[in-house]
Design an enzyme around this catalytic site. Sequence first.
Site, short mmCIF file in Angstrom:
data_model
loop_
_atom_site.label_atom_id
_atom_site.label_comp_id
_atom_site.label_asym_id
_atom_site.label_seq_id
_atom_site.Cartn_x
_atom_site.Cartn_y
_atom_site.Cartn_z
CG ASP A 199 -1.97 1.09 1.20
OD1 ASP A 199 -2.46 1.43 0.10
OD2 ASP A 199 -2.32 1.62 2.27
CD GLN A 259 -3.94 1.94 -3.08
OE1 GLN A 259 -3.28 2.96 -3.22
NE2 GLN A 259 -3.84 1.17 -2.01
CB SER A 280 -6.58 3.30 -0.21
OG SER A 280 -5.23 3.69 -0.20
#
Length: 297
Positions: A216, A290, A240
């Site tokens: 991440d 993502q 996110s």
Amino acid sequence: MPLTHGVEPLASLTRPPVGKILTLGQRGNDLFRGESHTNARRIYGGQTLGQALVAAGRTVERDHNPHSLHGHFIHPGRSDLPVDYIVERVRDGGSFTTRLVRALQNDRTILLATASFQRDEDGLTHQDTATTPAPVPENLPRFEDSLDASDPGDAQWLSQLMSNVGVEFRFPEEYPRLANRRGRRLPPRQRAWIRTPSRIGDESLLHAAGFAYCSDLFLLSSALPPHARHIDTPGLKLASLDHTVWLHAPFRADEWHLYEQHGYWMGGGRGIGRGRLYNRNGTLMASTMQEGLLRFR
């Protein structure tokens, strides 16, 4: 000596213990609890991804290894409170096993994730992707040593990052954030050698979760360089929305791997980043994707 006035010396900072973060307590059948072990206000998204994968894996036969994790971030979490992970056993098959994980904090869902596991098997193999050569991480400076000590913005940012995220990273090229702060526009690409700073044991599940934890970091910011913006640009709201990890082969998250990121689309207040993780030999070990909120006011 501190980098700047009011910023704690980087040499005195310790990164969060990833192995401890990925060690969950069991509170009942298919119910697990994780802690943050940081002083951050919000939970780092990679933490919930890694903990969710560990929770799912604790309900799966040991001969099935994780190959994909899909997570949707629903609400921000608080690091001063534990997170409970409820696992639903969706499918137990001979080759594939599927789990649904709900992460709760004060009865509020902060993450929904599905994880898939596969029994090892042989098959055809190829990879239609490659990375360009990069200096080995041992020959690169620590990122904290490559910053300008006179820049309080970078010092403050890095100080908070090192205190709250347990990932060690070294950039073979200049990190685009630094050029963006100078007003320079760059292609939406960046890469770094990454690893967890401490050993996390030998269990393959923990290393898969360790990379989920690391994956991440920086990924969404790869969409910003063409706009000469960075994550601390005034007026930017960044969050996110969803995150996917595909694991192609077992590897150790506490050893150096080259993580390439490409922010190939941005629009409508959102951006998408794609990541590819290579070992030192250029073998593709994992892929990520993502989507996130990148809204400027």
